[in-house]
Design a protein around this motif. Structure first.
Motif, PDB file in Angstrom:
ATOM      1  N   GLY A  27       7.082   3.047  -5.666  1.00 52.93           N
ATOM      2  CA  GLY A  27       6.136   2.050  -6.151  1.00 52.93           C
ATOM      3  C   GLY A  27       6.158   1.928  -7.647  1.00 52.93           C
ATOM      4  O   GLY A  27       6.851   2.635  -8.342  1.00 52.93           O
ATOM      5  N   SER A  28       5.387   1.049  -8.201  1.00 53.66           N
ATOM      6  CA  SER A  28       5.423   0.781  -9.629  1.00 53.66           C
ATOM      7  C   SER A  28       4.366   1.520 -10.411  1.00 53.66           C
ATOM      8  O   SER A  28       4.423   1.572 -11.620  1.00 53.66           O
ATOM      9  N   GLY A  29       3.368   2.106  -9.757  1.00 53.99           N
ATOM     10  CA  GLY A  29       2.379   2.837 -10.534  1.00 53.99           C
ATOM     11  C   GLY A  29       0.992   2.655 -10.012  1.00 53.99           C
ATOM     12  O   GLY A  29       0.756   2.136  -8.928  1.00 53.99           O
ATOM     13  N   ALA A  30       0.039   3.127 -10.854  1.00 54.92           N
ATOM     14  CA  ALA A  30      -1.356   3.102 -10.448  1.00 54.92           C
ATOM     15  C   ALA A  30      -1.851   1.674 -10.294  1.00 54.92           C
ATOM     16  O   ALA A  30      -1.462   0.776 -11.014  1.00 54.92           O
ATOM     17  N   GLY A  31      -2.713   1.476  -9.335  1.00 56.65           N
ATOM     18  CA  GLY A  31      -3.416   0.211  -9.220  1.00 56.65           C
ATOM     19  C   GLY A  31      -2.757  -0.814  -8.332  1.00 56.65           C
ATOM     20  O   GLY A  31      -3.324  -1.859  -8.065  1.00 56.65           O
ATOM     21  N   ASP A  32      -1.516  -0.554  -7.848  1.00 58.22           N
ATOM     22  CA  ASP A  32      -0.873  -1.575  -7.027  1.00 58.22           C
ATOM     23  C   ASP A  32      -0.780  -1.159  -5.566  1.00 58.22           C
ATOM     24  O   ASP A  32      -0.155  -1.850  -4.772  1.00 58.22           O
ATOM     25  N   GLY A  33      -1.377  -0.004  -5.249  1.00 58.20           N
ATOM     26  CA  GLY A  33      -1.385   0.433  -3.867  1.00 58.20           C
ATOM     27  C   GLY A  33      -0.127   1.159  -3.461  1.00 58.20           C
ATOM     28  O   GLY A  33      -0.028   1.681  -2.363  1.00 58.20           O
ATOM     29  N   GLY A  34       0.902   1.182  -4.352  1.00 58.30           N
ATOM     30  CA  GLY A  34       2.142   1.863  -4.038  1.00 58.30           C
ATOM     31  C   GLY A  34       2.142   3.286  -4.566  1.00 58.30           C
ATOM     32  O   GLY A  34       1.158   3.767  -5.121  1.00 58.30           O
ATOM     33  N   ASP A  35       3.279   3.950  -4.367  1.00 55.93           N
ATOM     34  CA  ASP A  35       3.420   5.297  -4.892  1.00 55.93           C
ATOM     35  C   ASP A  35       3.446   5.260  -6.417  1.00 55.93           C
ATOM     36  O   ASP A  35       3.788   4.251  -7.017  1.00 55.93           O
ATOM     37  N   VAL A  36       3.090   6.398  -7.011  1.00 57.17           N
ATOM     38  CA  VAL A  36       3.060   6.508  -8.468  1.00 57.17           C
ATOM     39  C   VAL A  36       4.203   7.387  -8.943  1.00 57.17           C
ATOM     40  O   VAL A  36       4.483   8.425  -8.349  1.00 57.17           O
ATOM     41  N   LYS A  92      11.012   9.107 -28.452  1.00 58.57           N
ATOM     42  CA  LYS A  92      11.516   8.175 -29.464  1.00 58.57           C
ATOM     43  C   LYS A  92      12.134   6.923 -28.847  1.00 58.57           C
ATOM     44  O   LYS A  92      12.101   5.849 -29.451  1.00 58.57           O
ATOM     45  N   SER A  93      12.694   7.072 -27.650  1.00 63.91           N
ATOM     46  CA  SER A  93      13.322   5.927 -26.995  1.00 63.91           C
ATOM     47  C   SER A  93      12.337   5.108 -26.172  1.00 63.91           C
ATOM     48  O   SER A  93      12.723   4.172 -25.473  1.00 63.91           O
ATOM     49  N   GLY A  94      11.054   5.469 -26.246  1.00 65.47           N
ATOM     50  CA  GLY A  94      10.035   4.728 -25.509  1.00 65.47           C
ATOM     51  C   GLY A  94       9.954   5.080 -24.043  1.00 65.47           C
ATOM     52  O   GLY A  94       9.411   4.311 -23.247  1.00 65.47           O
ATOM     53  N   LYS A  95      10.517   6.236 -23.676  1.00 69.21           N
ATOM     54  CA  LYS A  95      10.515   6.666 -22.281  1.00 69.21           C
ATOM     55  C   LYS A  95       9.828   8.023 -22.128  1.00 69.21           C
ATOM     56  O   LYS A  95      10.344   8.939 -21.489  1.00 69.21           O
ATOM     57  N   ALA A  96       8.666   8.144 -22.720  1.00 65.97           N
ATOM     58  CA  ALA A  96       7.949   9.419 -22.674  1.00 65.97           C
ATOM     59  C   ALA A  96       7.664   9.838 -21.241  1.00 65.97           C
ATOM     60  O   ALA A  96       7.336   9.007 -20.390  1.00 65.97           O
ATOM     61  N   PRO A  97       7.788  11.124 -20.953  1.00 63.92           N
ATOM     62  CA  PRO A  97       7.418  11.610 -19.618  1.00 63.92           C
ATOM     63  C   PRO A  97       5.903  11.564 -19.478  1.00 63.92           C
ATOM     64  O   PRO A  97       5.179  11.428 -20.468  1.00 63.92           O
ATOM     65  N   ASP A  98       5.423  11.663 -18.272  1.00 71.21           N
ATOM     66  CA  ASP A  98       3.972  11.743 -18.082  1.00 71.21           C
ATOM     67  C   ASP A  98       3.444  13.084 -18.557  1.00 71.21           C
ATOM     68  O   ASP A  98       2.332  13.171 -19.070  1.00 71.21           O
ATOM     69  N   MET A  99       4.253  14.121 -18.380  1.00 66.72           N
ATOM     70  CA  MET A  99       3.880  15.466 -18.804  1.00 66.72           C
ATOM     71  C   MET A  99       5.097  16.174 -19.352  1.00 66.72           C
ATOM     72  O   MET A  99       6.224  15.901 -18.942  1.00 66.72           O
ATOM     73  N   TRP A 310       3.021  25.192 -23.972  1.00 67.78           N
ATOM     74  CA  TRP A 310       1.996  24.168 -23.774  1.00 67.78           C
ATOM     75  C   TRP A 310       2.398  23.090 -22.788  1.00 67.78           C
ATOM     76  O   TRP A 310       3.498  22.552 -22.852  1.00 67.78           O
ATOM     77  N   MET A 311       1.478  22.772 -21.909  1.00 66.27           N
ATOM     78  CA  MET A 311       1.603  21.605 -21.055  1.00 66.27           C
ATOM     79  C   MET A 311       0.915  20.459 -21.788  1.00 66.27           C
ATOM     80  O   MET A 311      -0.212  20.604 -22.283  1.00 66.27           O
ATOM     81  N   THR A 312       1.594  19.322 -21.867  1.00 65.77           N
ATOM     82  CA  THR A 312       1.035  18.148 -22.521  1.00 65.77           C
ATOM     83  C   THR A 312       1.076  16.956 -21.583  1.00 65.77           C
ATOM     84  O   THR A 312       1.938  16.879 -20.708  1.00 65.77           O
ATOM     85  N   ALA A 313       0.167  16.023 -21.779  1.00 64.52           N
ATOM     86  CA  ALA A 313       0.103  14.829 -20.935  1.00 64.52           C
ATOM     87  C   ALA A 313       0.201  13.590 -21.826  1.00 64.52           C
ATOM     88  O   ALA A 313      -0.673  13.356 -22.668  1.00 64.52           O
ATOM     89  N   PHE A 314       1.249  12.816 -21.647  1.00 63.32           N
ATOM     90  CA  PHE A 314       1.483  11.633 -22.474  1.00 63.32           C
ATOM     91  C   PHE A 314       0.792  10.390 -21.896  1.00 63.32           C
ATOM     92  O   PHE A 314       0.744  10.192 -20.682  1.00 63.32           O
ATOM     93  N   LYS A 315       0.324   9.541 -22.799  1.00 73.35           N
ATOM     94  CA  LYS A 315      -0.432   8.351 -22.419  1.00 73.35           C
ATOM     95  C   LYS A 315       0.435   7.181 -21.970  1.00 73.35           C
ATOM     96  O   LYS A 315      -0.041   6.288 -21.255  1.00 73.35           O
ATOM     97  N   GLN A 316       1.675   7.151 -22.402  1.00 74.93           N
ATOM     98  CA  GLN A 316       2.482   5.934 -22.329  1.00 74.93           C
ATOM     99  C   GLN A 316       2.471   5.239 -20.975  1.00 74.93           C
ATOM    100  O   GLN A 316       2.329   4.021 -20.895  1.00 74.93           O
ATOM    101  N   ASN A 317       2.592   6.008 -19.905  1.00 73.06           N
ATOM    102  CA  ASN A 317       2.725   5.390 -18.581  1.00 73.06           C
ATOM    103  C   ASN A 317       1.398   5.096 -17.892  1.00 73.06           C
ATOM    104  O   ASN A 317       1.366   4.510 -16.817  1.00 73.06           O
ATOM    105  N   GLY A 318       0.304   5.546 -18.508  1.00 72.04           N
ATOM    106  CA  GLY A 318      -1.010   5.202 -17.982  1.00 72.04           C
ATOM    107  C   GLY A 318      -1.404   5.854 -16.671  1.00 72.04           C
ATOM    108  O   GLY A 318      -2.267   5.344 -15.962  1.00 72.04           O
TER     109      GLY A 318
END
Length: 425
Positions: A27-36, A92-99, A310-318
């Motif tokens: 799926g494409s992510g949160a809010g569309d009813g598909g897998d995240v 830097k390439s705009g593809k930050a992981p979620d964590m 450290w575990m970190t959580a990136f905002k980019q993917n929402g």
């Protein structure tokens, strides 16, 4: 002198390999009813393929997926030498992981790229972190770094070599360290005291000795104190009383931490500072060892070094909610204990710490664990720290060498730290 309780990465530690954990789906992510789709890049604490922490994550993820339909997990592995760089490239390439489970978090927090811990974790989970580690994960008085693995340091000694040299008790003072090392040298021990100030983890050995002498990298308000009188005295003592008399068995600037550990496990080292993973390595080679608190100038050191990754959580993917659900699962007591127990690390949660102290199976880790609350960590909350750490790696080994000038080297590093701090501000 007051020392600052700031905290960083297992890194030193010294545990070496890392991996990418991708929580993927169609799926494409949160809010569309598909897998995240979630992506996590994390460090591997194993020392070979069979012991890779990829196996730990595979088991955890399988369990998580059963309980959380719609979130799937794929695992890929990176080495410790590559993991921080990999995350940096993705961001830097705009593809930050979620964590990302890495060595430092301050730069990303300063750039506004991270969720605060309270944005993703449930209140009980965040409240369960060992207080010293939670504080260590703060930037601007907010917690962004969520501790994942931790350890403290103690002095290891080879019981057989001590007995053969006529040493009946482990040292508690620097004078005893020097005297015992001289006895070991007289008996032909290759490295009476292993002093790894090579480029692999110089910043760790440096901090341990700073703490032993009553100093640190920073003071209680976060100001760099690298060239303090305490630190100068410490490294002048190392040069004069350990290195110059040949009690380190070679040039500390050329000795890496893992090489020192390997030599200890081979029975060639009398004493060295180490973390819990050295126990397994020594036991595997049949070395009978003991551990004690770090010695100081006039008795046991008042503080030891602690390390945290450290575990970190990136905002980019929402994917805040999904990330929070996964991290709450990661930090439950069972998973924390499974990870810590398997890799000889200290639990980062209070519940995990209590469980470990109550279990005799972990008796050899208890002395390390009891030191955690008062341990001093790298100043990881400072965006200037990565440069300062790199400078320490490049210069500290030479400071105690034949032509070394400890005061001059510490002053040079202090100047670099001040400039980096001012630039960061």
């Amino acid at each position: 002198m007051a020392v600052q309780r700031r905290y960083l990465s297992l890194a030193a530690a010294g545990l070496t390999t890392a991996m990418t954990l991708s929580l993927t789906s169609c799926g494409s992510g949160a809010g569309d009813g598909g897998d995240v789709t979630l992506k996590l890049i994390a460090a591997d604490y194993g020392d070979n393929a069979a012991n890779s922490s990829k196996h730990y994550w595979n088991r955890l993820v399988k369990d998580f997926e059963k309980k959380n339909p719609g979130i799937k997990v794929d695992v890929s592995v990176y080495s410790w030498t590559d993991v921080d760089k990999k995350v940096e490239e993705l961001v830097k390439s705009g593809k930050a992981p979620d964590m990302a489970q890495i060595g430092a978090y301050a730069d990303y927090a300063a750039e506004g790229k991270l969720y605060k811990a309270r944005d993703v974790l449930s209140i009980p989970v965040q409240a369960d972190f060992v207080p010293a580690l939670a504080e260590a994960g703060e930037y601007g008085r907010e917690q962004y770094g969520m501790p994942f693995g931790s350890s403290t340091r103690r002095l290891f000694y080879n019981k057989k070599l001590f007995a053969e040299a006529g040493i009946t008790d482990p040292p508690e003072t620097w004078a005893q360290v020097s005297a015992d090392a001289a006895k070991l040298k007289a008996k032909g021990v290759k490295m009476p005291y292993a002093l790894p100030l090579g480029p692999e983890e110089t910043q760790a050995e440096t901090l341990m000795w700073m703490l032993s002498g009553g100093g640190s990298y920073t003071d209680s308000i976060g100001k760099y104190t690298i060239d303090s009188k305490e630190n100068v005295k410490t490294f002048e003592w190392l040069k004069k009383d350990l290195v110059t008399p040949g009690l380190t068995g070679g040039d500390p600037a050329k000795l890496n931490r893992q090489d020192a550990f390997n030599a200890f496990a081979a029975g060639d080292v009398g004493m060295l500072n180490g973390h819990p993973t050295l126990m397994k390595q020594a036991e595997a080679k049949g070395v009978e060892y003991g551990t004690v608190e770090l010695p100081g100038p006039a008795g046991k050191a008042k503080a030891t070094m602690g390390v945290a990754d450290w575990m970190t959580a990136f905002k980019q993917n929402g994917h805040r909610d999904q990330v929070g659900k996964f991290l709450d699962f990661v930090y439950n007591e069972k998973n924390v204990m499974d990870f810590s127990g398997h890799y000889g690390l200290l639990p980062v949660t209070t519940s995990g710490s209590q469980a470990m102290l109550a279990d005799s199976k972990y008796a050899k880790l208890h002395s390390f664990l009891r030191q955690l609350d008062n341990a001093v960590f790298y100043p990881a909350d400072k965006t200037s720290w990565p440069l300062v750490s790199k400078t320490v790696k490049a210069k500290m080994g030479k400071a105690v060498g034949a032509n070394g000038n400890p005061a001059g080297v510490l002053s040079d590093i202090q100047n670099t730290a001040n400039e980096a701090d001012n630039t960061a501000e």
